[in-house]
Structures are given as structure tokens and as C-alpha cells.
Design a protein around this motif. Sequence first.
Motif, mmCIF file in Angstrom:
data_model
loop_
_atom_site.group_PDB
_atom_site.id
_atom_site.type_symbol
_atom_site.label_atom_id
_atom_site.label_comp_id
_atom_site.label_asym_id
_atom_site.label_seq_id
_atom_site.Cartn_x
_atom_site.Cartn_y
_atom_site.Cartn_z
ATOM 1 N N PHE A 135 40.910 17.066 38.547
ATOM 2 C CA PHE A 135 40.187 15.856 38.918
ATOM 3 C C PHE A 135 39.884 15.908 40.413
ATOM 4 O O PHE A 135 40.784 16.172 41.210
ATOM 5 C CB PHE A 135 41.044 14.615 38.640
ATOM 6 N N ASP A 136 38.637 15.639 40.786
ATOM 7 C CA ASP A 136 38.251 15.609 42.190
ATOM 8 C C ASP A 136 37.951 14.171 42.597
ATOM 9 O O ASP A 136 37.206 13.464 41.907
ATOM 10 C CB ASP A 136 36.997 16.449 42.430
ATOM 11 N N TYR A 137 38.505 13.771 43.736
ATOM 12 C CA TYR A 137 38.330 12.426 44.271
ATOM 13 C C TYR A 137 37.715 12.504 45.659
ATOM 14 O O TYR A 137 37.980 13.446 46.414
ATOM 15 C CB TYR A 137 39.681 11.703 44.332
ATOM 16 N N SER A 138 36.918 11.491 45.992
ATOM 17 C CA SER A 138 36.229 11.476 47.278
ATOM 18 C C SER A 138 36.017 10.042 47.746
ATOM 19 O O SER A 138 36.006 9.109 46.934
ATOM 20 C CB SER A 138 34.872 12.172 47.132
ATOM 21 N N ILE A 139 35.796 9.889 49.047
ATOM 22 C CA ILE A 139 35.412 8.586 49.589
ATOM 23 C C ILE A 139 33.908 8.380 49.437
ATOM 24 O O ILE A 139 33.409 7.299 49.664
ATOM 25 C CB ILE A 139 35.818 8.421 51.068
ATOM 26 N N GLY A 140 33.201 9.427 49.042
ATOM 27 C CA GLY A 140 31.762 9.338 48.830
ATOM 28 C C GLY A 140 31.101 10.687 49.016
ATOM 29 O O GLY A 140 31.240 11.302 50.065
ATOM 30 N N ARG A 141 30.392 11.124 48.000
ATOM 31 C CA ARG A 141 29.724 12.430 48.069
ATOM 32 C C ARG A 141 28.644 12.465 49.134
ATOM 33 O O ARG A 141 28.328 13.525 49.649
ATOM 34 C CB ARG A 141 29.112 12.788 46.716
ATOM 35 N N ASN A 142 28.088 11.293 49.452
ATOM 36 C CA ASN A 142 27.055 11.252 50.482
ATOM 37 C C ASN A 142 27.648 11.315 51.892
ATOM 38 O O ASN A 142 26.930 11.535 52.862
ATOM 39 C CB ASN A 142 26.201 9.988 50.334
ATOM 40 N N LEU A 143 28.965 11.129 52.015
ATOM 41 C CA LEU A 143 29.628 11.162 53.314
ATOM 42 C C LEU A 143 30.309 12.491 53.621
ATOM 43 O O LEU A 143 30.437 12.871 54.779
ATOM 44 C CB LEU A 143 30.704 10.068 53.385
ATOM 45 N N THR A 144 30.789 13.169 52.580
ATOM 46 C CA THR A 144 31.634 14.339 52.817
ATOM 47 C C THR A 144 31.602 15.311 51.642
ATOM 48 O O THR A 144 31.343 14.907 50.508
ATOM 49 C CB THR A 144 33.106 13.902 53.061
#
Length: 165
Positions: A135-144
Amino acid sequence: MKYTLPYFGELDLTDLEDRYDVSFEFNGEEIDADLNFDEAKIEQKHLDIVKNFLDKLTEFDAKNHQHILNDFRNEKGDTVKEYLSFHLEQIPKDELVGLVDFNDTAVSPEEQLFKAIKLVRVGFYPHDEEQIVVFDYSIGRNLTDHIIVVDVDKKGNLNYITMES
């Protein structure tokens, strides 16, 4: 022999492609999922495990968020803290508007940014006995392009958490 998986549709268990990619809405956000095969054939029992993860994605996501929270709160945990610190240092404050209110002194920027961590991808590896799902988690694909990776076994128990880019 045919097998139907949620989101992926019907697969031929005797004539598989190397990889299948789909996107779908989950918790109001679009996430990606990929299904990866080492061989052109697979036994149904392996896809039953994948199906279980897809059917119970909400439960596994909640469990993963608990693992991420535990790492964040653990004095010895460094992955999530490093992920958040990295982004607070590297991303200009004006790009974090909506995620972090730097004027809010009651809640730290790290805690505010922590709340933005969302599931963005699920990768399945049904031929692999050890690493069935990631599982991949992010604060936002458009940010990082940096992600928190939660690797679990076929029952959903945590193997490890790491940061990747």
C-alpha cells in the motif's frame, strides 16, 4: 479458467499478462491499483487473497492508518516523522495551504500534515509468498513523488513501513 476480481474484471488464470493497471474511487479520492504476475498461470487460491484485500480495502486501509499512526507516535519510529519533516522543509508553505495552517499554534504542522496522508496505490504480487500486497500513501500526488509504503503479509499483518520516492 476465468476469474473475476473487483476493479480488474475477468482474468484468464492460464493466460495472464505481466501487469494489469486500474484506477478507481476510494474514500472520495482516485487511487491506482496494479496486479503483477511472474508467470502466465496462477492458481485460484492466490487470487482469492487479492480478492479478499479488494473486498475489504476499507478495513485494510484503516489498519494501515493505525500502523502509520503508531510509527508516527513511537519514539523509535522514524519513517512517518521523516516523511512529514521532509515535506514541511521542502515544499513551500504556500503550496501546503489547505493541508497545514501555520498560524494554528494548537496543532503542530506535523500533526496537521499527518491528517493529509491518504492511500494512493495498492500493488498486488500474487506469485510472491512474502510480499503479496503493498500500500502506498501520500500527502498528495500533485505535491510529491515520495510515498509511505506499508508492506503487509497475505493476512494483512504489517511486515514493514518505509519511505520511498
